[in-house]
Design a protein around this motif. Structure first.
Motif, PDB file in Angstrom:
ATOM      1  N   ARG A  57     -47.914 -19.367   7.230  1.00 25.47           N
ATOM      2  CA  ARG A  57     -47.719 -20.595   8.028  1.00 25.47           C
ATOM      3  C   ARG A  57     -48.895 -21.551   7.836  1.00 25.47           C
ATOM      4  O   ARG A  57     -48.709 -22.751   7.675  1.00 25.47           O
ATOM      5  CB  ARG A  57     -47.544 -20.263   9.498  1.00 25.47           C
ATOM      6  CG  ARG A  57     -46.213 -19.620   9.820  1.00 25.47           C
ATOM      7  CD  ARG A  57     -46.197 -19.138  11.273  1.00 25.47           C
ATOM      8  NE  ARG A  57     -45.062 -18.295  11.523  1.00 25.47           N
ATOM      9  CZ  ARG A  57     -43.973 -18.693  12.177  1.00 25.47           C
ATOM     10  NH1 ARG A  57     -43.890 -19.921  12.637  1.00 25.47           N
ATOM     11  NH2 ARG A  57     -42.971 -17.860  12.360  1.00 25.47           N
ATOM     12  N   ALA A  60     -48.589 -23.059   4.369  1.00 23.58           N
ATOM     13  CA  ALA A  60     -47.574 -24.112   4.280  1.00 23.58           C
ATOM     14  C   ALA A  60     -48.131 -25.422   4.837  1.00 23.58           C
ATOM     15  O   ALA A  60     -47.921 -26.497   4.260  1.00 23.58           O
ATOM     16  CB  ALA A  60     -46.306 -23.693   5.021  1.00 23.58           C
ATOM     17  N   TYR A  61     -48.872 -25.336   5.940  1.00 25.30           N
ATOM     18  CA  TYR A  61     -49.484 -26.536   6.498  1.00 25.30           C
ATOM     19  C   TYR A  61     -50.517 -27.108   5.521  1.00 25.30           C
ATOM     20  O   TYR A  61     -50.506 -28.299   5.211  1.00 25.30           O
ATOM     21  CB  TYR A  61     -50.137 -26.256   7.855  1.00 25.30           C
ATOM     22  CG  TYR A  61     -50.718 -27.513   8.436  1.00 25.30           C
ATOM     23  CD1 TYR A  61     -49.920 -28.388   9.163  1.00 25.30           C
ATOM     24  CD2 TYR A  61     -52.041 -27.871   8.210  1.00 25.30           C
ATOM     25  CE1 TYR A  61     -50.424 -29.574   9.646  1.00 25.30           C
ATOM     26  CE2 TYR A  61     -52.564 -29.055   8.691  1.00 25.30           C
ATOM     27  CZ  TYR A  61     -51.745 -29.905   9.416  1.00 25.30           C
ATOM     28  OH  TYR A  61     -52.251 -31.090   9.886  1.00 25.30           O
ATOM     29  N   CYS A  62     -51.417 -26.248   5.051  1.00 23.25           N
ATOM     30  CA  CYS A  62     -52.494 -26.715   4.168  1.00 23.25           C
ATOM     31  C   CYS A  62     -51.964 -27.304   2.867  1.00 23.25           C
ATOM     32  O   CYS A  62     -52.531 -28.263   2.349  1.00 23.25           O
ATOM     33  CB  CYS A  62     -53.462 -25.568   3.869  1.00 23.25           C
ATOM     34  SG  CYS A  62     -54.523 -25.132   5.277  1.00 23.25           S
ATOM     35  N   ARG A  63     -50.901 -26.762   2.359  1.00 24.03           N
ATOM     36  CA  ARG A  63     -50.382 -27.247   1.075  1.00 24.03           C
ATOM     37  C   ARG A  63     -49.481 -28.467   1.215  1.00 24.03           C
ATOM     38  O   ARG A  63     -49.519 -29.367   0.375  1.00 24.03           O
ATOM     39  CB  ARG A  63     -49.615 -26.133   0.370  1.00 24.03           C
ATOM     40  CG  ARG A  63     -49.124 -26.577  -0.992  1.00 24.03           C
ATOM     41  CD  ARG A  63     -48.745 -25.434  -1.862  1.00 24.03           C
ATOM     42  NE  ARG A  63     -48.151 -25.929  -3.104  1.00 24.03           N
ATOM     43  CZ  ARG A  63     -47.397 -25.203  -3.878  1.00 24.03           C
ATOM     44  NH1 ARG A  63     -47.156 -23.935  -3.589  1.00 24.03           N
ATOM     45  NH2 ARG A  63     -46.890 -25.714  -4.976  1.00 24.03           N
ATOM     46  N   TYR A  64     -48.695 -28.536   2.278  1.00 27.07           N
ATOM     47  CA  TYR A  64     -47.653 -29.553   2.334  1.00 27.07           C
ATOM     48  C   TYR A  64     -47.806 -30.603   3.436  1.00 27.07           C
ATOM     49  O   TYR A  64     -47.112 -31.610   3.399  1.00 27.07           O
ATOM     50  CB  TYR A  64     -46.276 -28.885   2.517  1.00 27.07           C
ATOM     51  CG  TYR A  64     -45.918 -27.945   1.401  1.00 27.07           C
ATOM     52  CD1 TYR A  64     -45.582 -28.416   0.134  1.00 27.07           C
ATOM     53  CD2 TYR A  64     -45.928 -26.568   1.601  1.00 27.07           C
ATOM     54  CE1 TYR A  64     -45.255 -27.553  -0.893  1.00 27.07           C
ATOM     55  CE2 TYR A  64     -45.597 -25.695   0.579  1.00 27.07           C
ATOM     56  CZ  TYR A  64     -45.263 -26.196  -0.666  1.00 27.07           C
ATOM     57  OH  TYR A  64     -44.943 -25.327  -1.691  1.00 27.07           O
ATOM     58  N   ARG A  65     -48.696 -30.401   4.408  1.00 26.07           N
ATOM     59  CA  ARG A  65     -48.653 -31.302   5.556  1.00 26.07           C
ATOM     60  C   ARG A  65     -49.997 -31.900   5.975  1.00 26.07           C
ATOM     61  O   ARG A  65     -50.082 -32.476   7.061  1.00 26.07           O
ATOM     62  CB  ARG A  65     -48.005 -30.585   6.735  1.00 26.07           C
ATOM     63  CG  ARG A  65     -46.552 -30.221   6.464  1.00 26.07           C
ATOM     64  CD  ARG A  65     -45.769 -29.850   7.698  1.00 26.07           C
ATOM     65  NE  ARG A  65     -46.287 -28.724   8.426  1.00 26.07           N
ATOM     66  CZ  ARG A  65     -45.943 -27.462   8.245  1.00 26.07           C
ATOM     67  NH1 ARG A  65     -45.079 -27.152   7.312  1.00 26.07           N
ATOM     68  NH2 ARG A  65     -46.459 -26.505   8.982  1.00 26.07           N
ATOM     69  N   THR A  66     -51.026 -31.793   5.163  1.00 29.59           N
ATOM     70  CA  THR A  66     -52.294 -32.419   5.538  1.00 29.59           C
ATOM     71  C   THR A  66     -52.252 -33.907   5.217  1.00 29.59           C
ATOM     72  O   THR A  66     -51.311 -34.397   4.588  1.00 29.59           O
ATOM     73  CB  THR A  66     -53.495 -31.781   4.810  1.00 29.59           C
ATOM     74  OG1 THR A  66     -53.459 -32.168   3.436  1.00 29.59           O
ATOM     75  CG2 THR A  66     -53.514 -30.271   4.964  1.00 29.59           C
ATOM     76  N   SER A  73     -55.207 -32.657  -2.821  1.00 37.35           N
ATOM     77  CA  SER A  73     -55.071 -31.292  -2.328  1.00 37.35           C
ATOM     78  C   SER A  73     -55.080 -30.310  -3.493  1.00 37.35           C
ATOM     79  O   SER A  73     -55.779 -29.279  -3.463  1.00 37.35           O
ATOM     80  CB  SER A  73     -53.780 -31.164  -1.518  1.00 37.35           C
ATOM     81  OG  SER A  73     -53.655 -29.884  -0.968  1.00 37.35           O
ATOM     82  N   THR A 155     -58.375 -35.593   8.600  1.00 38.74           N
ATOM     83  CA  THR A 155     -58.148 -35.151   7.232  1.00 38.74           C
ATOM     84  C   THR A 155     -59.361 -34.402   6.690  1.00 38.74           C
ATOM     85  O   THR A 155     -59.203 -33.483   5.881  1.00 38.74           O
ATOM     86  CB  THR A 155     -57.746 -36.338   6.342  1.00 38.74           C
ATOM     87  OG1 THR A 155     -56.545 -36.915   6.889  1.00 38.74           O
ATOM     88  CG2 THR A 155     -57.479 -35.921   4.908  1.00 38.74           C
ATOM     89  N   GLU A 158     -58.856 -31.039   7.882  1.00 38.70           N
ATOM     90  CA  GLU A 158     -57.793 -30.435   7.078  1.00 38.70           C
ATOM     91  C   GLU A 158     -58.286 -30.052   5.683  1.00 38.70           C
ATOM     92  O   GLU A 158     -57.882 -29.022   5.141  1.00 38.70           O
ATOM     93  CB  GLU A 158     -56.594 -31.384   7.001  1.00 38.70           C
ATOM     94  CG  GLU A 158     -55.908 -31.542   8.347  1.00 38.70           C
ATOM     95  CD  GLU A 158     -54.879 -32.650   8.397  1.00 38.70           C
ATOM     96  OE1 GLU A 158     -54.022 -32.607   9.308  1.00 38.70           O
ATOM     97  OE2 GLU A 158     -54.910 -33.566   7.541  1.00 38.70           O
TER      98      GLU A 158
END
Length: 191
Positions: A57, A60-66, A73, A155, A158
């Motif tokens: 989880r 997924a946040y770190c790769r797709y939603r920062t 990224s 950011t 992040e």
């Protein structure tokens, strides 16, 4: 010096047919999410389903939603993979980074352990932040302030998350001698 047997995986092969209920729940979530596969550290983490669930989880946040654009990224991920000399991490993310606009010359310099020449100030800033953090375990006031000025506090937090998460991924891949799915692919780093 001890023999590290870096070429053979150190975990028993995982078979989805014999997964526990907890493992199956994590597998279902990973496979139905944006990744769609178990490449990378997931076949190690599945031995601890609760860790796997939390880690996937966060990933997924770190790769797709920062707040970082995908190119930046992926650049941060390549800096991390190169720092840890994580074979599978590089094998998986280098093609993604190139497709997101990281120049091949930058990727090759990172892989070879050289400081890249950057065409974009943002790329140089991400590189400076990541390398300072990995090399000194701190980030200078000047680099921190430049990062916050450019990306904002959220950011910047992040970015630290991306670097920390992919350091965990790299450590997992290295400890368990994991490789990308194509076992015949050449290794990007000497063992």
């Amino acid at each position: 010096m001890t023999d590290t047997n870096t070429h053979a995986p150190r975990l028993p092969e995982f078979h989805a047919a014999s997964a526990t209920n907890e493992q199956q729940a994590v597998l279902d979530e990973i496979l139905s999410g944006p990744r769609g596969s178990l490449s990378g550290p997931f076949l190690a983490w599945i031995a601890s389903p609760e860790l796997a669930d939390h880690a996937q989880r966060l990933g997924a946040y770190c790769r797709y939603r920062t707040g970082l654009p995908a190119r930046l990224s992926e650049l941060a991920i390549l800096v991390t993979a190169a720092h840890w000399r994580a074979q599978a991490e590089w094998q998986i993310h280098c093609p993604i980074a190139l497709s997101e606009g990281v120049p091949e010359s930058v990727a090759e310099a990172l892989r070879a352990g050289r400081r890249p020449e950057f065409a974009h100030a943002d790329d140089a800033l991400i590189y400076a932040f990541a390398t300072e953090l990995y090399e000194t375990r701190r980030v200078s006031d000047a680099t921190f302030e430049a990062t916050v000025r450019r990306f904002g506090h959220r950011t910047t937090v992040e970015l630290v998350g991306v670097l920390g998460y992919y350091a965990l991924v790299s450590m997992t891949l290295n400890v368990f001698a994991m490789r990308a799915d194509d076992a015949s692919a050449p290794l990007p780093f000497p063992e």
